[in-house]
Design an enzyme around this catalytic site. Structure first.
Site, PDB file in Angstrom:
ATOM      1  N   CYS A  26      31.101  41.633  31.597  1.00 35.05           N
ATOM      2  CA  CYS A  26      32.131  40.889  32.339  1.00 35.05           C
ATOM      3  C   CYS A  26      33.131  40.196  31.423  1.00 35.05           C
ATOM      4  O   CYS A  26      34.170  39.707  31.887  1.00 35.05           O
ATOM      5  CB  CYS A  26      31.490  39.872  33.278  1.00 35.05           C
ATOM      6  SG  CYS A  26      30.635  40.681  34.648  1.00 35.05           S
ATOM      7  N   HIS A  32      38.828  44.866  39.998  1.00 32.61           N
ATOM      8  CA  HIS A  32      38.081  44.939  41.257  1.00 32.61           C
ATOM      9  C   HIS A  32      39.063  45.117  42.402  1.00 32.61           C
ATOM     10  O   HIS A  32      40.208  44.692  42.317  1.00 32.61           O
ATOM     11  CB  HIS A  32      37.318  43.640  41.540  1.00 32.61           C
ATOM     12  CG  HIS A  32      36.227  43.334  40.571  1.00 32.61           C
ATOM     13  ND1 HIS A  32      35.010  43.967  40.589  1.00 32.61           N
ATOM     14  CD2 HIS A  32      36.181  42.447  39.553  1.00 32.61           C
ATOM     15  CE1 HIS A  32      34.247  43.477  39.625  1.00 32.61           C
ATOM     16  NE2 HIS A  32      34.935  42.551  38.972  1.00 32.61           N
ATOM     17  N   HIS A  70      47.553  42.779  42.195  1.00 31.33           N
ATOM     18  CA  HIS A  70      48.015  43.505  41.011  1.00 31.33           C
ATOM     19  C   HIS A  70      48.388  42.571  39.875  1.00 31.33           C
ATOM     20  O   HIS A  70      49.428  42.731  39.219  1.00 31.33           O
ATOM     21  CB  HIS A  70      49.171  44.465  41.369  1.00 31.33           C
ATOM     22  CG  HIS A  70      48.700  45.672  42.115  1.00 31.33           C
ATOM     23  ND1 HIS A  70      48.336  45.636  43.435  1.00 31.33           N
ATOM     24  CD2 HIS A  70      48.504  46.948  41.710  1.00 31.33           C
ATOM     25  CE1 HIS A  70      47.933  46.833  43.823  1.00 31.33           C
ATOM     26  NE2 HIS A  70      48.020  47.654  42.797  1.00 31.33           N
ATOM     27  N   GLU A 109      33.549  40.386  45.510  1.00 31.36           N
ATOM     28  CA  GLU A 109      33.986  40.982  44.241  1.00 31.36           C
ATOM     29  C   GLU A 109      33.689  42.478  44.239  1.00 31.36           C
ATOM     30  O   GLU A 109      34.451  43.279  43.720  1.00 31.36           O
ATOM     31  CB  GLU A 109      33.256  40.282  43.090  1.00 31.36           C
ATOM     32  CG  GLU A 109      33.782  40.686  41.734  1.00 31.36           C
ATOM     33  CD  GLU A 109      33.318  39.737  40.644  1.00 31.36           C
ATOM     34  OE1 GLU A 109      33.661  38.546  40.707  1.00 31.36           O
ATOM     35  OE2 GLU A 109      32.612  40.211  39.738  1.00 31.36           O
TER      36      GLU A 109
END
Ligand SMILES: [Zn+2]
Length: 125
Positions: A26, A32, A70, A109
């Site tokens: 991570c 995601h 984005h 997530e």
């Protein structure tokens, strides 16, 4: 009659989690397809037969969606450590001013991992 309404939206974004241990996956930049459920709750108007217009929730979400979609979340103001938990709190702080009936923000997530947040005053399960 007490009801809970849920309006969902999604956004695509990249992040990395600087608080995770060295070598943890991570910590690397990755993305995601986040999904968010915005929950409002309260006593509905018995005459109109609803709590609030879903359109009002959508209107409150739109400027925030714009800031997250984005984007590299670490570069979003006040979201330098964009875990699901911090994203939920970030959304809560910004939604509660326009949605006083806000009861919960759920940040998915992945399909199997999500964070439920019910605001800073909610302590415990
Ligand atoms: Zn991630």
């Amino acid at each position: 009659m007490y009801v809970r309404l849920v309006k969902s939206f999604g956004f695509e974004a990249a992040h990395f989690l600087p608080g995770f241990p060295e070598g943890h996956k991570c910590r690397r930049m990755h993305g995601h397809s986040f999904r968010v459920d915005v929950v409002v709750a309260g006593e509905m108007d018995p005459v109109v037969g609803h709590l609030i217009d879903y359109g009002e929730i959508k209107k409150a979400i739109e400027p925030l969606h714009e800031k997250l979609d984005h984007q590299v979340l670490n570069q979003v103001e006040n979201l330098e450590n964009p875990t699901s938990e911090m994203i939920a709190a970030w959304l809560w702080e910004r939604l509660v001013t326009t949605l006083p009936l806000l009861a919960e923000v759920i940040v998915h997530e992945t399909c199997t991992s999500r964070c439920h947040y019910q605001g800073p005053e909610h302590i415990g399960p």
